[in-house]
Every structure is written in C-alpha cells, then in structure tokens.
Design a protein around this motif. Structure first.
Motif, PDB file in Angstrom:
ATOM      1  N   ALA A 307       0.840  -1.196   0.000  1.00  0.00           N
ATOM      2  CA  ALA A 307       0.000   0.000   0.000  1.00  0.00           C
ATOM      3  C   ALA A 307       0.877   1.248   0.000  1.00  0.00           C
ATOM      4  N   SER A 308       0.313   2.350  -0.450  1.00  0.00           N
ATOM      5  CA  SER A 308       1.060   3.608  -0.454  1.00  0.00           C
ATOM      6  C   SER A 308       0.233   4.689   0.210  1.00  0.00           C
ATOM      7  N   CYS A 309       0.919   5.731   0.641  1.00  0.00           N
ATOM      8  CA  CYS A 309       0.262   6.854   1.296  1.00  0.00           C
ATOM      9  C   CYS A 309       0.503   8.117   0.486  1.00  0.00           C
ATOM     10  N   LEU A 310      -0.516   8.923   0.378  1.00  0.00           N
ATOM     11  CA  LEU A 310      -0.430  10.211  -0.303  1.00  0.00           C
ATOM     12  C   LEU A 310      -0.232  11.292   0.751  1.00  0.00           C
ATOM     13  N   TRP A 311       0.885  12.011   0.663  1.00  0.00           N
ATOM     14  CA  TRP A 311       1.231  13.033   1.653  1.00  0.00           C
ATOM     15  C   TRP A 311       1.145  14.415   1.028  1.00  0.00           C
ATOM     16  N   SER A 312       0.673  15.377   1.813  1.00  0.00           N
ATOM     17  CA  SER A 312       0.626  16.764   1.342  1.00  0.00           C
ATOM     18  C   SER A 312       0.708  17.709   2.531  1.00  0.00           C
ATOM     19  N   ASN A 313       1.456  18.805   2.363  1.00  0.00           N
ATOM     20  CA  ASN A 313       1.501  19.817   3.429  1.00  0.00           C
ATOM     21  C   ASN A 313       0.667  21.041   3.078  1.00  0.00           C
ATOM     22  N   VAL A 314      -0.218  20.896   2.071  1.00  0.00           N
ATOM     23  CA  VAL A 314      -1.130  21.978   1.719  1.00  0.00           C
ATOM     24  C   VAL A 314      -1.987  22.322   2.938  1.00  0.00           C
ATOM     25  N   ASN A 315      -2.158  23.577   3.223  1.00  0.00           N
ATOM     26  CA  ASN A 315      -2.934  24.097   4.353  1.00  0.00           C
ATOM     27  C   ASN A 315      -2.180  24.017   5.670  1.00  0.00           C
ATOM     28  N   VAL A 316      -1.608  22.861   6.013  1.00  0.00           N
ATOM     29  CA  VAL A 316      -0.903  22.748   7.288  1.00  0.00           C
ATOM     30  C   VAL A 316       0.348  23.621   7.289  1.00  0.00           C
ATOM     31  N   ASN A 317       0.894  23.894   6.078  1.00  0.00           N
ATOM     32  CA  ASN A 317       2.086  24.752   6.029  1.00  0.00           C
ATOM     33  C   ASN A 317       1.763  26.220   6.303  1.00  0.00           C
ATOM     34  N   GLU A 318       0.481  26.562   6.333  1.00  0.00           N
ATOM     35  CA  GLU A 318       0.105  27.931   6.716  1.00  0.00           C
ATOM     36  C   GLU A 318       0.430  28.163   8.186  1.00  0.00           C
ATOM     37  N   ASN A 319       0.210  27.141   8.999  1.00  0.00           N
ATOM     38  CA  ASN A 319       0.523  27.243  10.422  1.00  0.00           C
ATOM     39  C   ASN A 319       1.969  26.881  10.727  1.00  0.00           C
ATOM     40  N   PHE A 320       2.515  25.942   9.960  1.00  0.00           N
ATOM     41  CA  PHE A 320       3.873  25.459  10.219  1.00  0.00           C
ATOM     42  C   PHE A 320       4.688  25.506   8.928  1.00  0.00           C
ATOM     43  N   PRO A 321       5.127  26.696   8.528  1.00  0.00           N
ATOM     44  CA  PRO A 321       5.782  26.855   7.221  1.00  0.00           C
ATOM     45  C   PRO A 321       7.215  26.358   7.168  1.00  0.00           C
ATOM     46  N   GLU A 322       7.795  26.025   8.311  1.00  0.00           N
ATOM     47  CA  GLU A 322       9.200  25.604   8.337  1.00  0.00           C
ATOM     48  C   GLU A 322       9.341  24.293   9.118  1.00  0.00           C
ATOM     49  N   ALA A 323      10.587  23.829   9.213  1.00  0.00           N
ATOM     50  CA  ALA A 323      10.865  22.625   9.994  1.00  0.00           C
ATOM     51  C   ALA A 323      10.473  22.840  11.453  1.00  0.00           C
ATOM     52  N   LEU A 324       9.962  21.790  12.081  1.00  0.00           N
ATOM     53  CA  LEU A 324       9.526  21.848  13.474  1.00  0.00           C
ATOM     54  C   LEU A 324      10.634  21.348  14.397  1.00  0.00           C
ATOM     55  N   THR A 325      10.719  21.937  15.567  1.00  0.00           N
ATOM     56  CA  THR A 325      11.693  21.493  16.562  1.00  0.00           C
ATOM     57  C   THR A 325      11.188  20.219  17.240  1.00  0.00           C
ATOM     58  N   PRO A 326      12.092  19.445  17.868  1.00  0.00           N
ATOM     59  CA  PRO A 326      11.661  18.220  18.559  1.00  0.00           C
ATOM     60  C   PRO A 326      10.569  18.452  19.593  1.00  0.00           C
ATOM     61  N   PHE A 327      10.603  19.578  20.309  1.00  0.00           N
ATOM     62  CA  PHE A 327       9.550  19.840  21.301  1.00  0.00           C
ATOM     63  C   PHE A 327       8.189  19.903  20.629  1.00  0.00           C
ATOM     64  N   LEU A 328       8.086  20.641  19.549  1.00  0.00           N
ATOM     65  CA  LEU A 328       6.810  20.796  18.859  1.00  0.00           C
ATOM     66  C   LEU A 328       6.357  19.472  18.249  1.00  0.00           C
ATOM     67  N   MET A 329       7.278  18.739  17.667  1.00  0.00           N
ATOM     68  CA  MET A 329       6.915  17.452  17.062  1.00  0.00           C
ATOM     69  C   MET A 329       6.467  16.445  18.110  1.00  0.00           C
ATOM     70  N   SER A 330       6.986  16.575  19.336  1.00  0.00           N
ATOM     71  CA  SER A 330       6.705  15.568  20.365  1.00  0.00           C
ATOM     72  C   SER A 330       5.241  15.531  20.774  1.00  0.00           C
ATOM     73  N   PHE A 331       4.492  16.614  20.554  1.00  0.00           N
ATOM     74  CA  PHE A 331       3.071  16.574  20.906  1.00  0.00           C
ATOM     75  C   PHE A 331       2.147  16.840  19.723  1.00  0.00           C
ATOM     76  N   ALA A 332       2.690  17.335  18.599  1.00  0.00           N
ATOM     77  CA  ALA A 332       1.828  17.703  17.475  1.00  0.00           C
ATOM     78  C   ALA A 332       1.099  16.496  16.901  1.00  0.00           C
ATOM     79  N   LYS A 333       1.809  15.396  16.710  1.00  0.00           N
ATOM     80  CA  LYS A 333       1.185  14.207  16.112  1.00  0.00           C
ATOM     81  C   LYS A 333       0.065  13.683  16.990  1.00  0.00           C
ATOM     82  N   ASN A 334       0.335  13.605  18.299  1.00  0.00           N
ATOM     83  CA  ASN A 334      -0.682  13.136  19.240  1.00  0.00           C
ATOM     84  C   ASN A 334      -1.851  14.115  19.310  1.00  0.00           C
TER      85      ASN A 334
END
Length: 888
Positions: A307-334
């Motif tokens: 199976a394959s997954c289709l990924w897109s950062n359309v719209n979400v890049n409005e809030n997060f236009p750059e690379a995220l730091t480990p602190f931000l990534m540690s809770f964003a997914k959850n």
C-alpha cells in the motif's frame, strides 16, 4: 528524611508511565485485564530521584569538558563505580526495605527496571537496563540493597548512555518492579506479528513464539538461542508450524498446548487494548502455571507494504511553514490524533467504526524532514465513515486547497448496507451536526474561557518562578492541545461544511460560477482579524500627526527609536498606544505556532520596523475598506438570490433562496468562529514559548543545557521528567545531535505533495519528488491558479519570503509568496494583489484578502520561482491567470 514520603506502592496504585515507567504501566494494564501477574511492589521514581540528588552531587565532578560520546561513556562507568561503593543512604533504603518485607517476607525476589521511556512506543531499551535477583548467600537486607542498587546504576551505565545517544532519546527517571522470583520450567517471548512479515498467500500473518528451558534472562539478554514456533490463528483454531526444535518442540508442545492457547488469547486482548503490536514476555512455573512478566509495544517492525500513502503539506504549512523542533513534534502528532478522533465522536461516528479507524487516526499527520504533512490516504479513510463520503472529500479538498491530486472515489465501506440502519445513521449524524451548529457560540466561548484561565495561571504574580511552575504551565498547555481542543475542532468543521454547502448551493440553484462564491465571503462582520490592522493603522496616523514623532521615525533606526520612546516623556501618548498594541496583539507574528520566532513583545524593534515601512505607503483606514467590501457583498447577495428565484415556481424559488441564505449564514459563522479559535491558539502557543524559554533559563543555570533556546530541542515528556538524576553531558549530547538534524532539515526543500509506500519517510537522497496529478502546462505568457478573491489589477511583483521583508513592499505592489499566516496581516492594506503558491479558499490569506477586496490567486504552482521580482504583471483573478509583461 521526611517519613511521610511513600516510596513504594502496589501495582493497583500505578497511575501513569510518567510516574512509574512504561514496564510498570503495561503490567498494570495486563492486571486490569484479569491476567495472572506475580505479586508486585513498585519502588517509585521519587525514591530514585531523592537518591540521585544527594549521591550525584557528592561523587560526580565537573563535566563541562566532556564533549563527545566516548568521553561521556568513560565518565559514566567511573560514576557508576563510585556510586556502587557509596551504596544507598540507610534513611532512604530502610523505608523501602520495610515495604518489601511486609509484602514478600524474606522470599527470593527479582528487581526489574521500569524507566520512564523504557518499553515505550518508540524505544524498548531491551537489554540496556538491568534486572537483578537477590543473592541467597547474602543477608536478605543486603541482597535487596544490592539488587536495587544494580537496577538504579544501570540507568547511568555506558550501554544505556550509548543507546540513548544512538536513539536520540533521554530516559526520564526510574522506578523498580519487585516480584517473587519464579522457578521456571519454560520462559519466552510472544510477538503478535512476525518481525519479518512472513505472510501466507491467504494474507494470514503468524504470531511468533520463542522460548527456552528455565528462566528467560538468557533469552532476553541474548545469551542463548531460543526455539521458535509459528502460530496461525485460523477460524478452525490454532495451527502451529515451523518449530525449530522438531515436531514436539523438545517436549514444549506436548505439555504446554493449553498455555499456548491461553497465551495467544492474552496477546490478542493486549494488542486490542493497546492498539499496538505487542512483544509479551512470559514464564511457566514448575506447576505449569502461566505468568505474564511484561508486555511492550513492538518498536522495530518491518514496515514494507504494497500500500502507499499520499502526503501533502497543503494548508498545514500555513501554520507550520518551516521545519519543526523536537519539542513541537513531540506533541503535534498526538494532538492531531485526538483532534480528528474527538471530532469523529462528536459528529456521531459509532464506537465500532472509530475503533476500525484507529490506525488511520494515529498517523493522520506525520513529519518528513521535520516538516508536517497530512496523510491524505488516512484522512480520506476517515471521511469514508461519513454519509456521502465523496461530497465530504470534495468539501475537505476545497477547504484546505487541494486542486490537482488524483484520488479514486471513496467507498462507503463503513456504512451499513441495511437501508433503515443507514438512514438512522444519517439522521444521527445530521441531528448531531445541527446541534453543534446551534451550540457553536457556546462551545467557542468555553474554549476561550479555558484558554483565558490558562493565561491567568501562567502569569499569576503569586506563583513562584521555579522549575515546577513552568513545567506545570507547559504540561497544562499540552493537556489543552491534546484533550481540550474539541470545541475548536467544531469551528473548523463548520467552516469546511459551510463553505462547501455555499459553493454547491450557489452553483446548483443560482447557476453562477463558483468564483462568485468568494464575493459572498467578503466583509464578514465581527471578524477578530479586523482589529489588528486597524489598530496598527491608528499607530501610523499618530506618527503622521506628530511632526517630532514623524521625524524620529524617518531619521533613526528601530533601536534608537525604541530608546527614545522608553526613556523620554515627549511621546508618552504614542508610547502608551504602542505598548497597548504589543500587549494585545504582539504575539500575532508570521510563523507564530513554530515557537522559534521572537514576537513583538520580545523584539519590539521588529514592530518599529513595520511602522517605518507603513509610513512610506499611505493607505485608507482598514475600517473604511471593510465598509466598501460589506456593501459589495450585500449587492452580490441580492443579485444571486434574484437569479436563484428565476425560471421556477414561487415555492421552489423560496426554497432555493432559503438554502442559499442558510449556507451563507453557516459559512460566515464558520469563518468567524474559526478566526476566534485561531486567535486563542496563537496566544496559547506564544505563552508556551515564554514558559519554555523561562524553563530553559533555569536549566541553563543548572548546567543541564547550554542555552535557554535548547529547551526547544527537548521533547515535552523529557521536560516533564528532567530532574537531578540526569547527566548534563548526556542531555547536551542528545540536544547537539538533534540541533544538527534540525539544521539540515531547515535547509532541505521536500516537495509539497508526494506518494510513498506505507511506513516510509521522505528523504531527498532516496526519493525523487513525485509529480502527482496533471498540472496545467504553464505557457510562456501566463501562470494559472485558483481564484480566492476576484478582480483584475496591473502591478509590480514583490517576491517576499517572510513578513520581515515588508519594507520592500510599496503601495500597489502585487505580493508573491509561498503562503501567508496571521502575522502577514499588516501587509494587506498596502498591496493591490496577492499570488500564493499554497492555500485554500478558507486559508487566512484568502480570508483577509477578501476583507480588503484584493484580487487573489492561490495554488499558483512555482510562482516564487517562475515570476521575477519587480516584474509587471496583470493579475486576472476573474479568469484565474497571471499574464506576464509581454502580454499586457
């Protein structure tokens, strides 16, 4: 020692892995399921922390010069040797020993580590932390002392330090599990999925059971080769195959078949309860009784999948236009997991369907080269649980700005084939949605109230400015983001549904082009995003109306201007207004959710620089421009309603007008409340940044980290558990590695959309950007996009990367950029047109552009590279094209 401290407690008192570690929490879960667990006593993390505070302070030396992992590991071995010689302070150990005697008497015991971060979803720490059996040759008290100390010391041993550095993680403390030592006949491990993905042709994947005779320490420690059998769970029952020990498995299969069946049933329950594949450690005693010793998530599965997954950062890049730091990534997914899962529950999706969607919820977003991406494959999977899934997909794509990514029609596989049940389900979701629409003002107020309570708590002058205060502030923010965002999610859902319904109703009943819909969304009253530009404009008027102030801004740099404003009294009125703007709107900056950018309160010179840019470009009051747009919207609404009532009967015309008016109301309500929620969201993240930097300053003074900003490179769970038991050199080494990766990811440019096999992550070295969908050919003379606000304008392009370059923009320019966020609001009164590479019809840039009547195109592929800065173009948003100079 404070005798009131309870260092030990039974398994039934386990509350969280942040207090007792992952191993103890998994045992607690198994125990609640009614599974046989040996009698258990937990020596909590508080005992380890109290021991560490004093012991480490007495034995370890200055570690400032330990700058590489080898020196850190050598230092850790010396440290452990010194601690082993010193032992555990008698006043602390006596409390623990009394609890052990009370529970177990003086029987033979095993002490097992349960560190915070061990046996987690990401890291197992298998074999890195020690277990110890009490030595029968020693006095019982001494044997317990030595076994406990051996467990504690493994926290700092070189193999644990090396594992943490290599896995880029930090343990958060340690508790210890004490149990009777079981005289085992067989011991082993059961995997609920085959690590090598050996799947039969019918798709049935086997469970894998490995075992040895006697105790399992040899197996877990890798000191003995186990026997292995494969177990297929089929409709007719269990089928055992592939035994490495022959037909009877060295007597194991002949004597333990009942325990094997019991073990498989337990494994299935554990997997279902945790939602994760499990690695279950077990033992069978001499009386043939099965005992569970631990269950942990499988952290290293082979993820290859057809199976394959289709990924897109359309719209979400409005809030997060750059690379995220480990602190931000540690809770964003959850946070996104809970966001979509709670939204499904609120809308009435059944518990049974939500359970089936758990895997999709878990990876609804992920990170590629530290950038946030939507997993559109999983989002479409979730949308297929709604009535009319294809319509829901159309609304979603329009909401976030997806225009050219191909995807098959969504199957309604979650909807009942039984018509009455299906209609009942539709009615349930419809009635719930109507209820939420009617109650949305209350929901948003509730969300705003809990945010305001949080702000008040964070800024309370009575609270002591210490580590615990800032940790609490940060953890409260995480709790709000993960578990209290339900009300905010409903505002997003209404905005999506309202816009989709408005577009459909206008196209169907008024037979108007879809771009006319945008004219119905201009001049929406009571938008919170109106106020900052108006207040900013008023500041510029105060400067223009005061000759001395005007000269000050014209002849000085921002630093000197701030010095004059703060030290002198000549411009007190302006300074008060300036400070008021800072307090109320200073957190609304570009990239406000990234946590890495200083706001206007931290760096007021940036705000001064914006004011200087504004003074070069005279423009009308935003309020006056808004009145013009309101009048325009009212006129367009009349025209569309008149058109909808033509060529039909009176009742039909009335019905059409009601539908259109209702959809306009929903769209306006959705946008209005969504903007209110986003305002609080920005302030919540801003407050988190300030608490994090304050905590970082304290950590710096304690020599845990080198700079206050290094706190951004710790995960939130690490911050919660950072204490005296940590070696500063380890923390700094892990942070150094994370900063290096972050620096590389900031420089990378992953594509906006791509498709990858499930479980794989994008890498510029491994993957070539995939062209997804058919993108219209860009002719030499023009670019194409999607109109977000109609109109035609000729002007000079200004290609700007971020709001800090606003000084390059002059009145009448056409702004060209990748995307905008709320921090760009001061630029809108100046520009005459807007060209965005990304964004949808309800992105912040599109909403604000409509408020000012600025012709806008979104989704203009490669606009920032195809256009030249300073080039004259005709932006024709009526036809969704940009004509270059030679065509004008």
């Amino acid at each position: 020692m404070n005798k009131k401290i309870k260092y030990s407690f039974p398994l039934s008192k386990v509350k969280s892995s942040h207090i007792t570690g992952g191993k103890a929490e998994s045992l607690y879960t198994l125990n609640r399921m009614g599974i046989s667990i040996p009698k258990t006593l937990i020596i909590g993390t508080q005992a380890f922390e109290d021991y560490s505070k004093k012991a480490l302070a007495e034995v370890h030396d200055n570690d400032e010069n330990l700058n590489d992992i080898r020196s850190v590991m050598r230092y850790s071995e010396k440290l452990c040797d010194a601690l082993l010689k010193k032992g555990i302070e008698s006043s602390l150990f006596s409390d623990i020993y009394e609890a052990i005697k009370k529970v177990f008497g003086k029987s033979e015991l095993i002490f097992r580590s349960s560190a915070i971060g061990e046996d987690s979803n990401e890291n197992s720490f298998a074999g890195q932390l020690d277990s110890a059996v009490t030595d029968s040759k020693k006095k019982f008290e001494s044997a317990c002392h030595d076994a406990l100390l051996q467990c504690w010391m493994s926290y700092w041993k070189s193999k644990s330090i090396s594992y943490q550095c290599n896995r880029n993680t930090i343990l958060g403390g340690m508790s210890v599990i004490v149990q009777p030592y079981i005289q085992s006949e067989f011991s082993g491990v059961l995997f609920t999925t085959h690590p090598l993905s050996q799947i039969r042709k019918d798709g049935n994947k086997p469970l894998v059971l490995e075992y040895v005779r006697g105790a399992g320490e040899q197996l877990v420690g890798g000191r003995e080769n186990p026997e292995q059998i494969l177990i297929y769970d089929e409709a007719a029952g269990l089928r055992i195959a592939g035994s490495s020990a022959g037909n009877n498995g060295n007597g194991f299969l002949d004597t333990q078949i009942a325990n094997i069946k019991n073990l498989v049933a337990i494994a299935k329950d554990a997997k279902q309860n945790t939602g994760r594949q499990q690695d279950i450690e077990w033992t069978i005693d001499k009386s043939k009784k099965l005992w569970l010793l631990q269950s942990r998530p499988v952290t290293a599965q082979n993820q290859k999948n057809d199976a394959s997954c289709l990924w897109s950062n359309v719209n979400v890049n409005e809030n997060f236009p750059e690379a995220l730091t480990p602190f931000l990534m540690s809770f964003a997914k959850n946070g996104y997991y809970h966001y979509f899962r709670n939204l499904a529950r609120l809308l009435g999706v059944s518990r049974k369907v939500r359970k089936k969607l758990e895997p999709a919820f878990e990876t609804i977003i992920d990170f590629h080269q530290s950038r946030m991406y939507y997993n559109l494959t999983n989002i479409y999977e979730c949308l297929s649980a709604l009535p009319f899934p294809d319509l829901a997909k159309k609304y979603w794509d329009s909401f976030i700005g997806i225009y050219d990514l191909p995807y098959d029609n969504l199957p309604d596989k979650f909807l009942s084939k039984n018509r009455p049940a299906r209609y009942l389900y539709f009615f349930k979701l419809g009635s719930r949605s109507l209820k939420h629409i009617l109650c949305l003002p209350l929901y948003v107020k509730r969300f705003e109230k809990q945010a305001d309570i949080h702000f008040k708590e964070c800024n309370s002058p009575e609270k002591e400015h210490d580590v615990n205060r800032y940790k609490t502030d940060i953890m409260n923010f995480i709790h709000i983001r993960m578990h209290k965002w339900k009300d905010a999610s409903l505002a997003d859902a209404l905005a999506m549904f309202g816009y989709g319904l408005l577009r459909s109703s206008v196209e169907t009943y008024a037979r108007s082009r879809s771009t006319n819909v945008h004219q119905l969304l201009v001049g929406i009253p009571n938008l919170v995003s109106h106020e900052p530009p108006q207040r900013f404009w008023e500041l510029t008027q105060m400067i223009k109306n005061n000759y001395g102030l005007y000269r000050l801004f014209g002849e000085n740099d921002p630093k000197n201007i701030m010095s004059v404003l703060t030290q002198g009294e000549e411009f007190d009125d302006f300074h008060r207004a300036f400070v008021e703007y800072q307090k109320k709107w200073g957190y609304r900056i570009s990239g406000e959710l990234l946590l890495t950018r200083a706001d206007y309160n931290e760096a007021p010179e940036k705000l001064i620089d914006l004011l200087k840019s504004y003074l070069k470009n005279p423009f009308h009051s935003p309020e006056e421009q808004l009145k013009t747009q309101i009048h325009r919207r009212i006129e367009v609404t009349k025209q569309i309603l008149e058109h909808a009532g033509k060529d039909c009967g009176v009742l039909t015309g009335l019905y059409r007008k009601i539908i259109i008016r209702f959809s306009i109301f929903l769209a306006h309500q959705g946008i209005r409340y969504r903007e209110r929620v986003r305002l609080k969201q920005a302030r919540l993240y801003n407050q988190c940044r300030h608490s994090l930097l304050a905590l970082g300053t304290i950590f710096k003074k304690k020599h845990l980290i080198q700079n206050a900003e290094d706190a951004l490179f710790l995960k939130y769970s690490e911050i919660e558990n950072l204490s005296a038991c940590h070696l500063p050199v380890l923390i700094r080494e892990v942070i150094r590695q994370r900063k290096n990766k972050y620096s590389d990811d900031v420089k990378s440019s992953p594509p906006e959309s791509f498709r990858l096999p499930a479980g794989e992550y994008y890498s510029s070295e491994k993957n070539n950007p995939l062209e997804i969908g058919k993108v219209p050919e860009i002719e030499k003379c023009f670019l194409t996009g999607y109109s977000a606000c109609e109109g035609r304008v000729i002007g000079r392009t200004r290609i700007v990367k971020d709001i800090t370059s606003i000084g390059l923009i002059e009145k009448g320019d056409i702004l060209v950029t990748k995307q905008t966020d709320p921090g760009w609001a001061p630029a809108f009164p100046i520009i005459s047109g807007l060209i965005l590479e990304r964004g949808g019809m309800l992105s912040h840039g599109a909403i604000i552009a409509r408020e000012y009547g600025i012709p806008t195109l979104v989704g203009v592929k490669d606009a920032t590279t195809r256009l030249i800065d300073g080039q004259r173009v005709l932006l024709d948003a009526d036809r969704s094209v940009v004509f270059l100079e030679e065509v004008i």
